[in-house]
Design a protein around this motif. Structure first.
Motif, mmCIF file in Angstrom:
data_model
loop_
_atom_site.group_PDB
_atom_site.id
_atom_site.type_symbol
_atom_site.label_atom_id
_atom_site.label_comp_id
_atom_site.label_asym_id
_atom_site.label_seq_id
_atom_site.Cartn_x
_atom_site.Cartn_y
_atom_site.Cartn_z
ATOM 1 N N VAL A 1 35.667 15.152 58.807
ATOM 2 C CA VAL A 1 36.574 14.047 59.170
ATOM 3 C C VAL A 1 38.022 14.457 58.952
ATOM 4 O O VAL A 1 38.887 14.235 59.807
ATOM 5 N N PHE A 2 38.315 15.076 57.798
ATOM 6 C CA PHE A 2 39.688 15.487 57.499
ATOM 7 C C PHE A 2 40.186 16.558 58.472
ATOM 8 O O PHE A 2 41.364 16.581 58.841
ATOM 9 N N ASN A 3 39.295 17.435 58.860
ATOM 10 C CA ASN A 3 39.680 18.502 59.795
ATOM 11 C C ASN A 3 39.847 17.985 61.220
ATOM 12 O O ASN A 3 40.436 18.665 62.070
ATOM 13 N N ASN A 4 39.277 16.811 61.486
ATOM 14 C CA ASN A 4 39.382 16.210 62.819
ATOM 15 C C ASN A 4 39.909 14.779 62.692
ATOM 16 O O ASN A 4 39.412 13.856 63.345
ATOM 17 N N ALA A 5 40.920 14.624 61.837
ATOM 18 C CA ALA A 5 41.419 13.289 61.492
ATOM 19 C C ALA A 5 41.906 12.513 62.713
ATOM 20 O O ALA A 5 41.604 11.317 62.866
ATOM 21 N N ASP A 6 42.661 13.160 63.589
ATOM 22 C CA ASP A 6 43.225 12.466 64.753
ATOM 23 C C ASP A 6 42.116 11.947 65.668
ATOM 24 O O ASP A 6 42.174 10.799 66.146
ATOM 25 N N GLU A 7 41.121 12.782 65.898
ATOM 26 C CA GLU A 7 40.005 12.384 66.751
ATOM 27 C C GLU A 7 39.198 11.261 66.100
ATOM 28 O O GLU A 7 38.777 10.311 66.771
ATOM 29 N N PHE A 8 39.008 11.361 64.781
ATOM 30 C CA PHE A 8 38.251 10.335 64.061
ATOM 31 C C PHE A 8 38.967 8.982 64.137
ATOM 32 O O PHE A 8 38.344 7.949 64.397
ATOM 33 N N ILE A 9 40.268 8.989 63.907
ATOM 34 C CA ILE A 9 41.052 7.745 63.952
ATOM 35 C C ILE A 9 41.008 7.133 65.345
ATOM 36 O O ILE A 9 40.833 5.926 65.508
ATOM 37 N N ALA A 10 41.154 7.987 66.360
ATOM 38 C CA ALA A 10 41.140 7.498 67.738
ATOM 39 C C ALA A 10 39.788 6.908 68.114
ATOM 40 O O ALA A 10 39.704 5.898 68.823
ATOM 41 N N THR A 11 38.724 7.523 67.624
ATOM 42 C CA THR A 11 37.376 7.082 67.985
ATOM 43 C C THR A 11 36.908 5.878 67.192
ATOM 44 O O THR A 11 36.346 4.932 67.730
ATOM 45 N N GLY B 1 25.589 4.980 63.154
ATOM 46 C CA GLY B 1 26.978 4.518 63.117
ATOM 47 C C GLY B 1 27.917 5.482 63.814
ATOM 48 O O GLY B 1 28.867 5.076 64.487
ATOM 49 N N TRP B 2 27.621 6.778 63.668
ATOM 50 C CA TRP B 2 28.460 7.796 64.318
ATOM 51 C C TRP B 2 28.302 7.717 65.839
ATOM 52 O O TRP B 2 29.286 7.769 66.574
ATOM 53 N N LEU B 3 27.074 7.596 66.303
ATOM 54 C CA LEU B 3 26.820 7.497 67.747
ATOM 55 C C LEU B 3 27.382 6.204 68.327
ATOM 56 O O LEU B 3 27.767 6.147 69.487
ATOM 57 N N ARG B 4 27.431 5.180 67.481
ATOM 58 C CA ARG B 4 27.899 3.859 67.905
ATOM 59 C C ARG B 4 29.411 3.725 67.771
ATOM 60 O O ARG B 4 29.988 2.732 68.151
ATOM 61 N N ASP B 5 30.061 4.762 67.210
ATOM 62 C CA ASP B 5 31.502 4.733 66.934
ATOM 63 C C ASP B 5 31.862 3.527 66.076
ATOM 64 O O ASP B 5 32.846 2.820 66.327
ATOM 65 N N ASP B 6 31.079 3.301 65.030
ATOM 66 C CA ASP B 6 31.237 2.116 64.197
ATOM 67 C C ASP B 6 31.639 2.512 62.786
ATOM 68 O O ASP B 6 30.821 2.932 61.974
ATOM 69 N N PHE B 7 32.922 2.364 62.479
ATOM 70 C CA PHE B 7 33.471 2.754 61.185
ATOM 71 C C PHE B 7 32.874 1.947 60.043
ATOM 72 O O PHE B 7 32.622 2.478 58.954
ATOM 73 N N SER B 8 32.641 0.643 60.255
ATOM 74 C CA SER B 8 32.152 -0.219 59.175
ATOM 75 C C SER B 8 30.782 0.226 58.685
ATOM 76 O O SER B 8 30.478 0.157 57.490
ATOM 77 N N ILE B 9 29.926 0.684 59.592
ATOM 78 C CA ILE B 9 28.597 1.163 59.202
ATOM 79 C C ILE B 9 28.723 2.426 58.352
ATOM 80 O O ILE B 9 28.060 2.566 57.313
ATOM 81 N N LEU B 10 29.571 3.358 58.778
ATOM 82 C CA LEU B 10 29.771 4.595 58.022
ATOM 83 C C LEU B 10 30.309 4.308 56.628
ATOM 84 O O LEU B 10 29.860 4.891 55.644
ATOM 85 N N LEU B 11 31.271 3.386 56.551
ATOM 86 C CA LEU B 11 31.891 3.045 55.276
ATOM 87 C C LEU B 11 30.862 2.490 54.298
ATOM 88 O O LEU B 11 30.818 2.880 53.131
ATOM 89 N N GLY B 12 30.013 1.580 54.786
ATOM 90 C CA GLY B 12 29.013 0.953 53.933
ATOM 91 C C GLY B 12 28.042 1.952 53.328
ATOM 92 O O GLY B 12 27.728 1.893 52.132
ATOM 93 N N TRP C 1 40.771 -6.909 64.366
ATOM 94 C CA TRP C 1 40.289 -8.018 63.538
ATOM 95 C C TRP C 1 38.778 -7.910 63.303
ATOM 96 O O TRP C 1 38.293 -8.210 62.209
ATOM 97 N N LEU C 2 38.053 -7.436 64.341
ATOM 98 C CA LEU C 2 36.603 -7.308 64.215
ATOM 99 C C LEU C 2 36.250 -6.118 63.320
ATOM 100 O O LEU C 2 35.284 -6.167 62.548
ATOM 101 N N LEU C 3 37.042 -5.055 63.426
ATOM 102 C CA LEU C 3 36.843 -3.890 62.563
ATOM 103 C C LEU C 3 37.020 -4.275 61.098
ATOM 104 O O LEU C 3 36.216 -3.901 60.241
ATOM 105 N N VAL C 4 38.077 -5.045 60.824
ATOM 106 C CA VAL C 4 38.343 -5.500 59.452
ATOM 107 C C VAL C 4 37.226 -6.427 58.972
ATOM 108 O O VAL C 4 36.749 -6.317 57.841
#
Length: 210
Positions: free
Chosen positions: A102-112, A51-62, A122-125
């Motif tokens: 993630v907290f220490n690199n919050a801006d980069e995480f949000i952007a990515t 999920g990290w390599l894929r830049d996929d937040f939904s996978i990480l969240l799950g 809509w697809l992310l949600v």
């Protein structure tokens, strides 16, 4: 390499369902074997990397939601106590270290992950909703099992699995993600079969009590 990691993670998840299904068929009731939770931990580790390599937040969240529930079930099974203390510490601290990063690199995480041009909002949600529903099956399983003080996979677990899996497969189609599509498709039949086994077992016990 990214897809190799992803498919390997799904192989662990598929194997856990396969072992659980076979053991349940033999016992004629839904089982919650230790191997199910061991393979869950291994699959979760690899899927987070994917999920990290894929830049996929939904996978990480799950995976984040269900991770400690896997460990709780291993504890209830008596397996966790057999794990070396160093490995226990690594497993317990891994999500914490990830959160600190993630907290220490919050801006980069949000952007990515949250402002990814490849994944519209809509697809992310939609994908995150599917992962949350799918992962809530473990929250339900944990509450159900904790009340009975043993690791159980109740029928509600499998019903939620079907609903969440349907959403994730749709998300995988939109993202053209073969890892998600194949991984979820494999478990679909097992979810249905476990519901049937649970219902048959309930009817059998009901008749026995009369």
């Amino acid at each position: 390499m990214m897809y190799v990691i992803g498919f390997l993670a799904q192989a662990f998840f598929s194997a856990r369902i396969l072992f659980q299904w076979i053991l349940s068929e033999k016992a004629k009731k839904v089982m919650s074997p230790s191997i199910f939770w061991i393979l869950s931990i291994l699959g979760a580790y690899l899927l987070v990397i994917y999920g990290w390599l894929r830049d996929d937040f939904s996978i990480l969240l799950g995976q984040f939601i269900s991770y400690y529930i896997y460990i709780w079930n291993l504890y209830e099974k008596g397996v966790w106590k057999k794990v070396h203390v160093v490995l226990q510490a690594i497993m317990l601290l891994t999500p914490v270290v990830a959160l600190i990063f993630v907290f220490n690199n919050a801006d980069e995480f949000i952007a990515t992950f949250l402002r990814n041009d490849k994944v519209p909002l809509w697809l992310l949600v939609f994908g995150s909703t599917g992962q949350v529903i799918f992962t809530l099956r473990f929250v339900y399983q944990w509450i159900y099992s904790a009340r009975r003080k043993e690791s159980i996979l109740p029928i509600g677990f499998w019903v939620i699995s079907l609903i969440g899996s349907s959403v994730i497969i749709s998300y995988g189609v939109f993202r053209l993600d073969p890892v998600l599509i194949l991984g979820q498709a494999v478990g679909f039949v097992a979810y249905l079969r476990n519901i049937m086994i649970a219902r048959n077992d309930y009817k059998y016990r009901l008749n026995e009590s009369k």
